[in-house]
Scaffold this motif. Sequence first.
Motif, mmCIF file in Angstrom:
data_model
loop_
_atom_site.group_PDB
_atom_site.id
_atom_site.type_symbol
_atom_site.label_atom_id
_atom_site.label_comp_id
_atom_site.label_asym_id
_atom_site.label_seq_id
_atom_site.Cartn_x
_atom_site.Cartn_y
_atom_site.Cartn_z
ATOM 1 N N ALA A 86 0.846 -1.183 0.000
ATOM 2 C CA ALA A 86 0.000 0.000 0.000
ATOM 3 C C ALA A 86 0.883 1.235 0.000
ATOM 4 C CB ALA A 86 -0.903 0.001 1.229
ATOM 5 N N PRO A 87 0.503 2.266 -0.752
ATOM 6 C CA PRO A 87 1.334 3.469 -0.767
ATOM 7 C C PRO A 87 1.379 4.109 0.614
ATOM 8 C CG PRO A 87 -0.745 3.863 -1.891
ATOM 9 C CD PRO A 87 -0.691 2.400 -1.559
ATOM 10 N N ALA A 88 2.552 4.573 0.966
ATOM 11 C CA ALA A 88 2.721 5.222 2.262
ATOM 12 C C ALA A 88 2.021 6.575 2.243
ATOM 13 C CB ALA A 88 4.202 5.402 2.571
ATOM 14 N N SER A 89 1.461 6.924 3.351
ATOM 15 C CA SER A 89 0.792 8.213 3.457
ATOM 16 C C SER A 89 1.822 9.324 3.390
ATOM 17 C CB SER A 89 0.017 8.290 4.776
ATOM 18 O OG SER A 89 -0.522 9.577 4.947
ATOM 19 N N ALA A 90 1.528 10.346 2.608
ATOM 20 C CA ALA A 90 2.466 11.459 2.460
ATOM 21 C C ALA A 90 2.402 12.394 3.661
ATOM 22 C CB ALA A 90 2.172 12.229 1.184
ATOM 23 N N GLU A 91 1.297 12.367 4.366
ATOM 24 C CA GLU A 91 1.125 13.278 5.493
ATOM 25 C C GLU A 91 1.603 12.614 6.776
ATOM 26 O OE1 GLU A 91 -2.405 15.633 7.895
ATOM 27 O OE2 GLU A 91 -2.865 14.614 6.039
ATOM 28 N N VAL A 92 2.564 13.249 7.435
ATOM 29 C CA VAL A 92 3.070 12.754 8.706
ATOM 30 C C VAL A 92 2.620 13.731 9.777
ATOM 31 C CG1 VAL A 92 5.117 12.191 10.048
ATOM 32 C CG2 VAL A 92 5.060 11.683 7.603
ATOM 33 N N VAL A 93 1.981 13.217 10.794
ATOM 34 C CA VAL A 93 1.447 14.062 11.854
ATOM 35 C C VAL A 93 2.396 14.031 13.041
ATOM 36 C CG1 VAL A 93 -0.512 14.406 13.383
ATOM 37 C CG2 VAL A 93 -0.891 13.552 11.074
ATOM 38 N N ASP A 94 2.786 15.201 13.525
ATOM 39 C CA ASP A 94 3.650 15.311 14.691
ATOM 40 C C ASP A 94 2.749 15.377 15.926
ATOM 41 O OD1 ASP A 94 5.492 15.799 16.630
ATOM 42 O OD2 ASP A 94 6.342 17.592 15.699
ATOM 43 N N LEU A 95 2.581 14.247 16.573
ATOM 44 C CA LEU A 95 1.663 14.175 17.710
ATOM 45 C C LEU A 95 2.131 15.013 18.893
ATOM 46 C CD1 LEU A 95 0.701 10.409 17.595
ATOM 47 C CD2 LEU A 95 -0.601 12.353 16.762
ATOM 48 N N MET A 96 3.450 15.061 19.121
ATOM 49 C CA MET A 96 3.956 15.871 20.245
ATOM 50 C C MET A 96 3.656 17.345 20.020
ATOM 51 S SD MET A 96 4.956 14.379 22.863
ATOM 52 C CE MET A 96 5.703 15.662 23.814
#
Length: 106
Positions: A57-67
Motif C-alpha cells: 500500500a502506498p505510504a501516506s504522504a502526510e506525517v502528523v507530529d503528535l507531540m
Amino acid sequence: MPDTAVSDAEVEAAVRLAETLASSDLSQMHDEYRDALEQVIAAKSGTGTLPATAEKAPASAEVVDLMAMLEKSVQDAKSTCGEPAYPAPTFDAWSWVCGVGQLAVW
C-alpha cells in the motif's frame, strides 16, 4: 497445580467446544500459508517459481507530529484558563541516567 473452582457452565462450554472440534472434517480445511511456503521452498531449491507478491500500500504522504499537536493543545488550554502558556520543562534523561537525578529546565 492449585484446585480451581469451575462452574457447570464452563464445563459444559468446554465439552461442547471439544465435541465441535472433534466432529470437524479437517479434509475440507485448506492451509494457504503452507501452500505459499512450499512454493517459496521450491523456488529457492530451483524446482519452482516464486509466487507473486502483493503490492504494498502506498505510504501516506502526510506525517502528523503528535507531540507538537499535544503541546499546542496544552498551550491553548492554558491560555483559555488564564494561565501563561510557558514552554514545558524538559527532562534531561542522560543526566538522570548518569546519576545526577534531577530535572533540567532549559
